[in-house]
Design a protein around this motif. Structure first.
Motif, PDB file in Angstrom:
ATOM      1  N   ALA A 359       0.864  -1.185   0.000  1.00  0.00           N
ATOM      2  CA  ALA A 359       0.000   0.000   0.000  1.00  0.00           C
ATOM      3  C   ALA A 359       0.895   1.229   0.000  1.00  0.00           C
ATOM      4  N   ASN A 360       0.626   2.166  -0.903  1.00  0.00           N
ATOM      5  CA  ASN A 360       1.469   3.355  -1.060  1.00  0.00           C
ATOM      6  C   ASN A 360       0.605   4.608  -1.153  1.00  0.00           C
ATOM      7  N   TYR A 361       1.181   5.709  -0.690  1.00  0.00           N
ATOM      8  CA  TYR A 361       0.555   7.010  -0.903  1.00  0.00           C
ATOM      9  C   TYR A 361       1.631   7.951  -1.435  1.00  0.00           C
ATOM     10  N   TYR A 362       1.383   8.450  -2.645  1.00  0.00           N
ATOM     11  CA  TYR A 362       2.347   9.331  -3.307  1.00  0.00           C
ATOM     12  C   TYR A 362       1.964  10.779  -3.008  1.00  0.00           C
ATOM     13  N   ILE A 363       2.743  11.418  -2.152  1.00  0.00           N
ATOM     14  CA  ILE A 363       2.464  12.800  -1.774  1.00  0.00           C
ATOM     15  C   ILE A 363       2.898  13.745  -2.882  1.00  0.00           C
ATOM     16  N   ARG A 364       4.062  13.511  -3.426  1.00  0.00           N
ATOM     17  CA  ARG A 364       4.546  14.263  -4.591  1.00  0.00           C
ATOM     18  C   ARG A 364       5.311  13.309  -5.481  1.00  0.00           C
ATOM     19  N   TRP A 365       4.571  12.717  -6.410  1.00  0.00           N
ATOM     20  CA  TRP A 365       5.099  11.724  -7.336  1.00  0.00           C
ATOM     21  C   TRP A 365       5.903  10.691  -6.549  1.00  0.00           C
ATOM     22  N   HIS A 366       7.010  10.141  -7.115  1.00  0.00           N
ATOM     23  CA  HIS A 366       7.848   9.199  -6.378  1.00  0.00           C
ATOM     24  C   HIS A 366       8.855   9.913  -5.484  1.00  0.00           C
ATOM     25  N   ARG A 367       8.875  11.235  -5.517  1.00  0.00           N
ATOM     26  CA  ARG A 367       9.878  11.961  -4.739  1.00  0.00           C
ATOM     27  C   ARG A 367       9.536  12.005  -3.253  1.00  0.00           C
ATOM     28  N   ILE A 368       8.265  12.149  -2.921  1.00  0.00           N
ATOM     29  CA  ILE A 368       7.830  12.124  -1.524  1.00  0.00           C
ATOM     30  C   ILE A 368       6.675  11.131  -1.439  1.00  0.00           C
ATOM     31  N   LYS A 369       6.889  10.016  -0.734  1.00  0.00           N
ATOM     32  CA  LYS A 369       5.875   8.973  -0.695  1.00  0.00           C
ATOM     33  C   LYS A 369       6.005   8.150   0.571  1.00  0.00           C
ATOM     34  N   LEU A 370       4.899   7.525   0.949  1.00  0.00           N
ATOM     35  CA  LEU A 370       4.841   6.592   2.065  1.00  0.00           C
ATOM     36  C   LEU A 370       4.557   5.212   1.498  1.00  0.00           C
ATOM     37  N   GLN A 371       5.297   4.199   1.948  1.00  0.00           N
ATOM     38  CA  GLN A 371       5.154   2.855   1.420  1.00  0.00           C
ATOM     39  C   GLN A 371       5.126   1.828   2.546  1.00  0.00           C
ATOM     40  N   SER A 372       4.371   0.767   2.323  1.00  0.00           N
ATOM     41  CA  SER A 372       4.381  -0.369   3.254  1.00  0.00           C
ATOM     42  C   SER A 372       4.078  -1.626   2.458  1.00  0.00           C
ATOM     43  N   ASP A 373       4.646  -2.746   2.884  1.00  0.00           N
ATOM     44  CA  ASP A 373       4.286  -4.022   2.269  1.00  0.00           C
ATOM     45  C   ASP A 373       4.433  -5.156   3.275  1.00  0.00           C
ATOM     46  N   LEU A 374       3.655  -6.195   3.035  1.00  0.00           N
ATOM     47  CA  LEU A 374       3.639  -7.394   3.880  1.00  0.00           C
ATOM     48  C   LEU A 374       3.912  -8.588   2.985  1.00  0.00           C
ATOM     49  N   THR A 375       4.924  -9.391   3.348  1.00  0.00           N
ATOM     50  CA  THR A 375       5.349 -10.520   2.529  1.00  0.00           C
ATOM     51  C   THR A 375       5.249 -11.814   3.317  1.00  0.00           C
ATOM     52  N   TYR A 376       4.670 -12.825   2.677  1.00  0.00           N
ATOM     53  CA  TYR A 376       4.733 -14.190   3.190  1.00  0.00           C
ATOM     54  C   TYR A 376       5.835 -14.899   2.410  1.00  0.00           C
ATOM     55  N   GLN A 377       6.864 -15.357   3.111  1.00  0.00           N
ATOM     56  CA  GLN A 377       8.041 -15.956   2.489  1.00  0.00           C
ATOM     57  C   GLN A 377       8.101 -17.446   2.783  1.00  0.00           C
ATOM     58  N   THR A 378       8.364 -18.234   1.736  1.00  0.00           N
ATOM     59  CA  THR A 378       8.632 -19.658   1.916  1.00  0.00           C
ATOM     60  C   THR A 378      10.004 -19.974   1.343  1.00  0.00           C
ATOM     61  N   ARG A 379      10.738 -20.832   2.028  1.00  0.00           N
ATOM     62  CA  ARG A 379      12.070 -21.240   1.587  1.00  0.00           C
ATOM     63  C   ARG A 379      12.150 -22.761   1.685  1.00  0.00           C
ATOM     64  N   GLU A 380      12.474 -23.391   0.543  1.00  0.00           N
ATOM     65  CA  GLU A 380      12.444 -24.856   0.475  1.00  0.00           C
ATOM     66  C   GLU A 380      13.761 -25.395  -0.057  1.00  0.00           C
ATOM     67  N   ASN A 381      14.291 -26.380   0.638  1.00  0.00           N
ATOM     68  CA  ASN A 381      15.465 -27.110   0.168  1.00  0.00           C
ATOM     69  C   ASN A 381      14.966 -28.218  -0.761  1.00  0.00           C
ATOM     70  N   LEU A 382      15.145 -28.025  -2.067  1.00  0.00           N
ATOM     71  CA  LEU A 382      14.596 -28.965  -3.045  1.00  0.00           C
ATOM     72  C   LEU A 382      15.292 -30.311  -3.014  1.00  0.00           C
ATOM     73  N   ALA A 383      16.462 -30.370  -2.374  1.00  0.00           N
ATOM     74  CA  ALA A 383      17.184 -31.653  -2.286  1.00  0.00           C
ATOM     75  C   ALA A 383      16.699 -32.501  -1.126  1.00  0.00           C
ATOM     76  N   VAL A 384      15.841 -31.950  -0.272  1.00  0.00           N
ATOM     77  CA  VAL A 384      15.345 -32.665   0.909  1.00  0.00           C
ATOM     78  C   VAL A 384      13.830 -32.562   0.941  1.00  0.00           C
ATOM     79  N   ASP A 385      13.137 -33.662   1.142  1.00  0.00           N
ATOM     80  CA  ASP A 385      11.681 -33.656   1.214  1.00  0.00           C
ATOM     81  C   ASP A 385      11.207 -32.997   2.507  1.00  0.00           C
ATOM     82  N   ASN A 386      10.058 -32.307   2.415  1.00  0.00           N
ATOM     83  CA  ASN A 386       9.405 -31.712   3.590  1.00  0.00           C
ATOM     84  C   ASN A 386      10.344 -30.792   4.371  1.00  0.00           C
TER      85      ASN A 386
END
Length: 402
Positions: A359-386
């Motif tokens: 979610a972003n709010y651009y106060i003055r184009w990209h020069r003055i802005k407020l930004q936030s983000d939420l990420t769900y991250q998964t990391r998997e070792n493909l050489a090992v099951d589960n």
């Protein structure tokens, strides 16, 4: 043979630049102009010289949980992600331009992978030989993937994706060529670079080779408003659909860093190849962009002096983003990004996926802005099951600049 060609081209460019200096008269009087997207500009009254000054600050707070179902914090902190000073313009002739950028935050200076702080990000001279052809000499961004060539100050998420972070070819020193024309009514851009392959401010290393990079951009529906294919999100709310397609490749011979131009040093050399494809589409507040990158290496694993493994993340990645920006410049965006290592290094490198809402709010184009983000991250070792691990990452950022 390639090294001889490199030196010959350098000499030719330097000769042409020297000739340009010799033909231009001296100027004295100046005017000042401040523009909300282009910074502070000083121009001589006769318009034969101009200097543009800009700065920007990115202040950020990050919070990362222990796991997807354990919201206790594994790490958190507030810091200055980027602090940049930039100058550009033309001196003595409108054909002779320059771009200079300095970075002062720890991340900007790459203190983890360098023997000394890397203050200089860009220092490059350009000469406009014809209205369509420009040649550059110095250090600047390589014509790589789209998210790299778009400034970090003009991203719609708090930062670029894991695909860019893993596979980008970043900056280098050498010769750069930019050619623009039209095929019928379709704008075409060709970009190429012949560089040392070692990255920013690198000292010569015996045995290292050179890097060769090329990029093609096609705009089937015409030019974007305000060069909108070089900033994320549809801030201008394009009145007509706009589309840009990009294709690139890069070869780095005898590279000695894990990312070619970036990363930690390897105990040996290897040839690297990168293949890139991307698109960006905008219309009436909607924007979407997608990019795919693949990296190949002749040798992916090295044994260091202490017996541990040093490796190159060879593999591929995909990043896709979609967003909508309202007329008041509030924006919602979503991103999916995945990086997958090649089979021979899957016991050393994990497949990582990011599912992100922003979610972003651009106060003055990209020069003055407020930004936030939420990420769900998964990391998997493909050489090992589960073996999958997951967690959440929450980030807030304020950007201020001219």
């Amino acid at each position: 043979m390639r090294k001889h060609l490199y030196l010959w081209l350098l000499a030719s460019l330097l000769f042409g630049t020297t000739a340009a200096f010799a033909q231009v008269p001296e100027t004295r009087e100046a005017g000042v102009n401040l523009h909300f997207t282009d910074g502070l500009n000083f121009t001589t009254r006769d318009s034969t010289a101009s200097i543009n000054l800009r700065f920007r600050i990115q202040n950020r707070a990050d919070f990362e949980t222990q796991a997807g179902d354990d919201l206790d914090l594994a790490s958190h902190g507030g810091y200055i992600k980027r602090l940049r000073l930039r100058s550009s313009g033309y001196l003595l002739s409108k054909k002779l331009t320059y771009s200079l950028q300095l970075g002062f935050s720890p991340g900007d200076m790459d203190v983890e992978n360098s023997e000394h702080p890397q203050l200089i990000r860009d220092a490059v001279l350009f000469y406009q030989f014809t209205p369509n052809l420009k040649i550059g000499f110095g250090q600047t961004k390589l014509p790589g993937n789209r998210q790299r060539v778009i400034s970090s100050g003009e991203q719609q998420f708090v930062d670029r994706s894991i695909v860019n972070a893993t596979f980008t070819i970043d900056r280098d020193f050498g010769l750069f060529a930019f050619y623009e024309n039209e095929l019928g009514t379709v704008p075409i851009r060709l970009q190429a670079a012949l560089t040392n392959g070692d990255g920013r401010n690198a000292s010569p290393v015996e045995g290292s080779g050179a890097a060769y990079t090329g990029r093609v951009e096609v705009l089937p529906l015409g030019e974007f408003t305000l060069d909108g294919d070089y900033f994320e999100g549809d801030w201008v709310r394009e009145p007509k659909p706009k589309l840009a397609l990009g294709f690139g490749l890069s070869e780095n011979d005898n590279a000695y860093r894990t990312g070619g131009q970036i990363g930690s040093e390897l105990p040996g050399f290897t040839d690297l190849e990168a293949y890139m494809a991307d698109l960006i589409f905008k219309y009436n507040g909607w924007a979407t962009q997608h990019e795919w990158i693949q990296r190949k290496a002749d040798q992916t694993q090295f044994l260091t002096g202490d017996g541990s493994d040093s490796f190159i993340y060879a593999g591929q990645g995909y990043n896709g983003q979609v967003s909508y920006q309202w007329p008041n410049h509030f924006e919602l965006a979503a991103r999916y990004a995945v990086i997958t290592p090649e089979k021979q290094i899957q016991h050393l490198a994990r497949q990582t996926r990011h599912y992100t809402l922003g979610a972003n709010y651009y106060i003055r184009w990209h020069r003055i802005k407020l930004q936030s983000d939420l990420t769900y991250q998964t990391r998997e070792n493909l050489a090992v099951d589960n073996s999958q691990q997951d967690n959440w990452i929450l980030r807030f950022q304020m950007e201020l600049g001219i």
